[in-house]
Scaffold this motif. Structure first.
Motif, PDB file in Angstrom:
ATOM      1  N   ALA A  88      23.427  -1.446  10.687  1.00  0.00           N
ATOM      2  CA  ALA A  88      24.860  -1.744  10.742  1.00  0.00           C
ATOM      3  C   ALA A  88      25.614  -0.716  11.565  1.00  0.00           C
ATOM      4  CB  ALA A  88      25.433  -1.807   9.328  1.00  0.00           C
ATOM      5  N   ALA A  89      25.076   0.505  11.655  1.00  0.00           N
ATOM      6  CA  ALA A  89      25.716   1.568  12.440  1.00  0.00           C
ATOM      7  C   ALA A  89      25.309   1.517  13.908  1.00  0.00           C
ATOM      8  CB  ALA A  89      25.358   2.932  11.846  1.00  0.00           C
ATOM      9  N   GLY A  90      24.530   0.503  14.277  1.00  0.00           N
ATOM     10  CA  GLY A  90      24.103   0.365  15.677  1.00  0.00           C
ATOM     11  C   GLY A  90      22.954   1.268  16.055  1.00  0.00           C
ATOM     12  N   ALA A  91      22.199   1.736  15.058  1.00  0.00           N
ATOM     13  CA  ALA A  91      21.066   2.625  15.332  1.00  0.00           C
ATOM     14  C   ALA A  91      19.864   2.171  14.516  1.00  0.00           C
ATOM     15  CB  ALA A  91      21.426   4.072  15.008  1.00  0.00           C
ATOM     16  N   PRO A  92      19.328   0.979  14.812  1.00  0.00           N
ATOM     17  CA  PRO A  92      18.184   0.492  14.033  1.00  0.00           C
ATOM     18  C   PRO A  92      17.018   1.475  14.078  1.00  0.00           C
ATOM     19  CG  PRO A  92      18.455  -0.770  16.070  1.00  0.00           C
ATOM     20  CD  PRO A  92      19.675   0.073  15.924  1.00  0.00           C
ATOM     21  N   ILE A  93      16.284   1.554  12.979  1.00  0.00           N
ATOM     22  CA  ILE A  93      15.207   2.539  12.850  1.00  0.00           C
ATOM     23  C   ILE A  93      14.023   2.162  13.731  1.00  0.00           C
ATOM     24  CG2 ILE A  93      13.564   3.578  11.228  1.00  0.00           C
ATOM     25  CD1 ILE A  93      15.653   3.194   9.053  1.00  0.00           C
ATOM     26  N   ASP A  94      13.530   3.123  14.474  1.00  0.00           N
ATOM     27  CA  ASP A  94      12.341   2.947  15.295  1.00  0.00           C
ATOM     28  C   ASP A  94      11.139   2.750  14.368  1.00  0.00           C
ATOM     29  OD1 ASP A  94      10.096   3.222  16.928  1.00  0.00           O
ATOM     30  OD2 ASP A  94      10.968   4.843  18.121  1.00  0.00           O
ATOM     31  N   PRO A  95      10.422   1.615  14.473  1.00  0.00           N
ATOM     32  CA  PRO A  95       9.274   1.379  13.584  1.00  0.00           C
ATOM     33  C   PRO A  95       8.242   2.492  13.625  1.00  0.00           C
ATOM     34  CG  PRO A  95       9.831  -0.613  14.798  1.00  0.00           C
ATOM     35  CD  PRO A  95      10.647   0.494  15.395  1.00  0.00           C
ATOM     36  N   ARG A  96       8.144   3.192  14.747  1.00  0.00           N
ATOM     37  CA  ARG A  96       7.177   4.287  14.847  1.00  0.00           C
ATOM     38  C   ARG A  96       7.554   5.454  13.946  1.00  0.00           C
ATOM     39  NH1 ARG A  96       7.271   5.907  20.904  1.00  0.00           N
ATOM     40  NH2 ARG A  96       9.517   5.694  20.425  1.00  0.00           N
ATOM     41  N   LEU A  97       8.812   5.481  13.506  1.00  0.00           N
ATOM     42  CA  LEU A  97       9.287   6.576  12.672  1.00  0.00           C
ATOM     43  C   LEU A  97       9.271   6.226  11.180  1.00  0.00           C
ATOM     44  CD1 LEU A  97      12.299   7.877  14.804  1.00  0.00           C
ATOM     45  CD2 LEU A  97      10.025   8.884  14.560  1.00  0.00           C
ATOM     46  N   VAL A  98       8.610   5.137  10.833  1.00  0.00           N
ATOM     47  CA  VAL A  98       8.430   4.783   9.417  1.00  0.00           C
ATOM     48  C   VAL A  98       6.961   5.013   9.070  1.00  0.00           C
ATOM     49  CG1 VAL A  98       8.574   2.980   7.660  1.00  0.00           C
ATOM     50  CG2 VAL A  98      10.289   3.086   9.490  1.00  0.00           C
ATOM     51  N   VAL A  99       6.710   5.984   8.188  1.00  0.00           N
ATOM     52  CA  VAL A  99       5.352   6.401   7.852  1.00  0.00           C
ATOM     53  C   VAL A  99       5.092   6.133   6.375  1.00  0.00           C
ATOM     54  CG1 VAL A  99       3.718   8.323   7.833  1.00  0.00           C
ATOM     55  CG2 VAL A  99       5.531   8.236   9.571  1.00  0.00           C
ATOM     56  N   GLU A 100       4.040   5.391   6.071  1.00  0.00           N
ATOM     57  CA  GLU A 100       3.706   5.147   4.670  1.00  0.00           C
ATOM     58  C   GLU A 100       3.062   6.392   4.062  1.00  0.00           C
ATOM     59  OE1 GLU A 100       1.202   2.191   1.654  1.00  0.00           O
ATOM     60  OE2 GLU A 100       1.076   1.900   3.829  1.00  0.00           O
ATOM     61  N   GLY A 101       3.615   6.840   2.955  1.00  0.00           N
ATOM     62  CA  GLY A 101       3.069   7.998   2.252  1.00  0.00           C
ATOM     63  C   GLY A 101       2.591   7.621   0.867  1.00  0.00           C
ATOM     64  N   ASP A 102       2.368   8.641   0.035  1.00  0.00           N
ATOM     65  CA  ASP A 102       1.877   8.389  -1.324  1.00  0.00           C
ATOM     66  C   ASP A 102       2.580   9.263  -2.353  1.00  0.00           C
ATOM     67  OD1 ASP A 102       0.839  10.861  -0.765  1.00  0.00           O
ATOM     68  OD2 ASP A 102      -1.267  10.270  -0.897  1.00  0.00           O
ATOM     69  N   PHE A 103       3.779   9.716  -2.027  1.00  0.00           N
ATOM     70  CA  PHE A 103       4.605  10.500  -2.939  1.00  0.00           C
ATOM     71  C   PHE A 103       4.066  11.913  -3.191  1.00  0.00           C
ATOM     72  CE2 PHE A 103       5.694   6.123  -4.650  1.00  0.00           C
ATOM     73  CZ  PHE A 103       6.982   6.101  -4.135  1.00  0.00           C
ATOM     74  N   THR A 104       3.172  12.410  -2.351  1.00  0.00           N
ATOM     75  CA  THR A 104       2.618  13.748  -2.588  1.00  0.00           C
ATOM     76  C   THR A 104       3.200  14.762  -1.601  1.00  0.00           C
ATOM     77  OG1 THR A 104       0.746  13.416  -1.084  1.00  0.00           O
ATOM     78  CG2 THR A 104       0.439  12.774  -3.390  1.00  0.00           C
ATOM     79  N   TYR A 105       3.098  16.026  -1.965  1.00  0.00           N
ATOM     80  CA  TYR A 105       3.509  17.132  -1.094  1.00  0.00           C
ATOM     81  C   TYR A 105       2.725  17.084   0.212  1.00  0.00           C
ATOM     82  CZ  TYR A 105       4.388  22.043   0.243  1.00  0.00           C
ATOM     83  OH  TYR A 105       4.745  23.196   0.906  1.00  0.00           O
ATOM     84  N   GLU A 106       1.425  16.823   0.095  1.00  0.00           N
ATOM     85  CA  GLU A 106       0.558  16.811   1.278  1.00  0.00           C
ATOM     86  C   GLU A 106       0.959  15.732   2.269  1.00  0.00           C
ATOM     87  OE1 GLU A 106      -1.143  19.067  -1.877  1.00  0.00           O
ATOM     88  OE2 GLU A 106      -0.458  16.960  -1.865  1.00  0.00           O
ATOM     89  N   CYS A 107       1.347  14.558   1.771  1.00  0.00           N
ATOM     90  CA  CYS A 107       1.708  13.479   2.701  1.00  0.00           C
ATOM     91  C   CYS A 107       2.991  13.833   3.441  1.00  0.00           C
ATOM     92  CB  CYS A 107       1.826  12.142   1.977  1.00  0.00           C
ATOM     93  SG  CYS A 107       3.457  11.743   1.311  1.00  0.00           S
ATOM     94  N   GLY A 108       3.886  14.572   2.790  1.00  0.00           N
ATOM     95  CA  GLY A 108       5.097  15.020   3.478  1.00  0.00           C
ATOM     96  C   GLY A 108       4.772  15.950   4.628  1.00  0.00           C
ATOM     97  N   MET A 109       3.864  16.893   4.386  1.00  0.00           N
ATOM     98  CA  MET A 109       3.461  17.818   5.448  1.00  0.00           C
ATOM     99  C   MET A 109       2.776  17.089   6.594  1.00  0.00           C
ATOM    100  SD  MET A 109       2.110  21.390   3.803  1.00  0.00           S
ATOM    101  CE  MET A 109       1.997  22.040   5.474  1.00  0.00           C
ATOM    102  N   VAL A 110       1.797  16.264   6.240  1.00  0.00           N
ATOM    103  CA  VAL A 110       0.999  15.583   7.268  1.00  0.00           C
ATOM    104  C   VAL A 110       1.855  14.639   8.098  1.00  0.00           C
ATOM    105  CG1 VAL A 110      -0.853  13.907   7.622  1.00  0.00           C
ATOM    106  CG2 VAL A 110      -1.184  15.800   6.029  1.00  0.00           C
ATOM    107  N   SER A 111       2.801  13.952   7.467  1.00  0.00           N
ATOM    108  CA  SER A 111       3.654  13.009   8.202  1.00  0.00           C
ATOM    109  C   SER A 111       4.461  13.725   9.282  1.00  0.00           C
ATOM    110  CB  SER A 111       4.596  12.284   7.233  1.00  0.00           C
ATOM    111  OG  SER A 111       3.868  11.504   6.306  1.00  0.00           O
TER     112      SER A 111
END
Length: 339
Positions: free
Chosen positions: A205-228
């Motif tokens: 709605a703000a005219g800045a649709p999210i780049d699909p490449r910037l959506v990363v599936e994680g698993d709610f862990t600290y490690e996935c945050g770092m790796v992403s």
């Protein structure tokens, strides 16, 4: 030796069944006999087992609570909220975890079959939703806590995941961020889809649709945050904000950004989800979407106990609002906003 119901029956010259009827107020016992039994109880100092009396009356005054694990960062808040209500109402709490998988569930099922508790509070262990629904359909009072967006046909207490994602997005848009990296939870959870959907709608709605490449599936862990974060930087992806679907993965993202020489919030603004205790103690403190976890436990317990007192237990969910807590990982602290 402890005084037993058999001792009372022998002294009073009645059967154990008659003593039980006097204790429980059930069945036909003439007043003279009942008075004699009560006198003997006083003389002998007999104290009936509370559990035995409650079972005879058809209830235990115990509530069961089933959770996946006590190691989840916000689990203690939910359990404490439930305990506060359960204890204040004179009930006991029987807690079950699924730390040992199928064996844990077998033990739990045995307790269900043994009618060890009057009703159940549940944070669904993975893969057990159909089983919990069957228990509810079979007559066991069940209230589900944190339905993860599944919207089951049983009583539940949930929060506004989609609106929470929208809150995070509006805040980032307001401070001028246009290319957010999103670290989601597992896509099989409805809450993941809701948080991502609410977040993406605001940016679109703000005219800045999210780049699909910037959506990363994680698993709610600290490690996935770092790796992403590490992978996004290694691939040369440009982003000026991060929205992590829980605070644990946000903490991992914060560490990876720091290791890469990125300043938070100057180079990259960072928003988490949950508002666990740790969120206020990162450096900088973490902006996050707060889930009212203790209140969810309290409300679920109240709903179950109200059912024992005669209030019908329906599949209509109770929804508690998320709030945005702004801290130093985005901008200077501001008042909280409620959905």
């Amino acid at each position: 030796m402890p005084i037993t119901i058999a001792d009372v029956a022998a002294r009073a010259g009645v059967s154990k069944t008659t003593v039980s009827r006097v204790l429980n107020g059930k069945g036909e016992v003439d007043e003279a006999t009942a008075a004699r039994v009560r006198t003997v109880i006083d003389e002998l100092g007999y104290v009936p087992s509370a559990r035995a009396v409650n079972l005879a009356r058809g209830h235990t005054r115990v509530i069961g609570m089933l959770v996946p694990s006590l190691t989840w960062p916000w689990m203690g808040e939910v359990v404490q909220g439930a305990v506060d209500v359960v204890e204040s109402e004179g009930y006991g709490l029987l807690l079950f975890t699924c730390n040992r998988g199928a064996e844990s569930m077998r033990q739990f099922s045995a307790q269900v079959s043994g009618k060890s508790f009057d009703g159940l509070l549940a944070i669904e262990p993975e893969g057990t939703l159909d089983y919990l629904a069957d228990l509810y359909a079979g007559g066991l009072p069940v209230v589900l806590i944190d339905d993860r967006g599944d919207k089951p046909l049983m009583p539940s207490v949930a929060t506004t995941n989609r609106a929470g994602g929208s809150l995070a997005a509006r805040h980032l848009v307001e401070i001028g961020r246009r290319r957010p990296l999103v670290i989601t939870g597992s896509e099989k959870f409805g809450c993941t889809q809701d948080r991502l959907g609410g977040f993406a709608d605001v940016f679109a709605a703000a005219g800045a649709p999210i780049d699909p490449r910037l959506v990363v599936e994680g698993d709610f862990t600290y490690e996935c945050g770092m790796v992403s974060i590490q992978r996004a930087l290694a691939e040369g992806l440009e982003f000026d904000a991060v929205f992590a679907h829980n605070d644990l993965s946000a903490s991992g993202a914060l560490q990876a950004l720091r290791m890469a020489g990125k300043a938070v919030p100057q180079d990259v603004a960072l928003v988490g989800f949950d508002d666990i205790l740790h969120a206020a103690h990162t450096e900088p403190p973490l902006t996050t979407v707060r889930q009212p976890m203790r209140q969810m436990g309290e409300m679920a317990a109240r709903r179950l106990i109200a059912h024992f007192d005669g209030t019908p237990l329906t599949a209509e969910p109770n929804i508690l609002s998320t709030t945005l807590v702004v801290r130093g990982s985005t901008v200077a602290a501001q008042p909280e906003r409620t959905t």
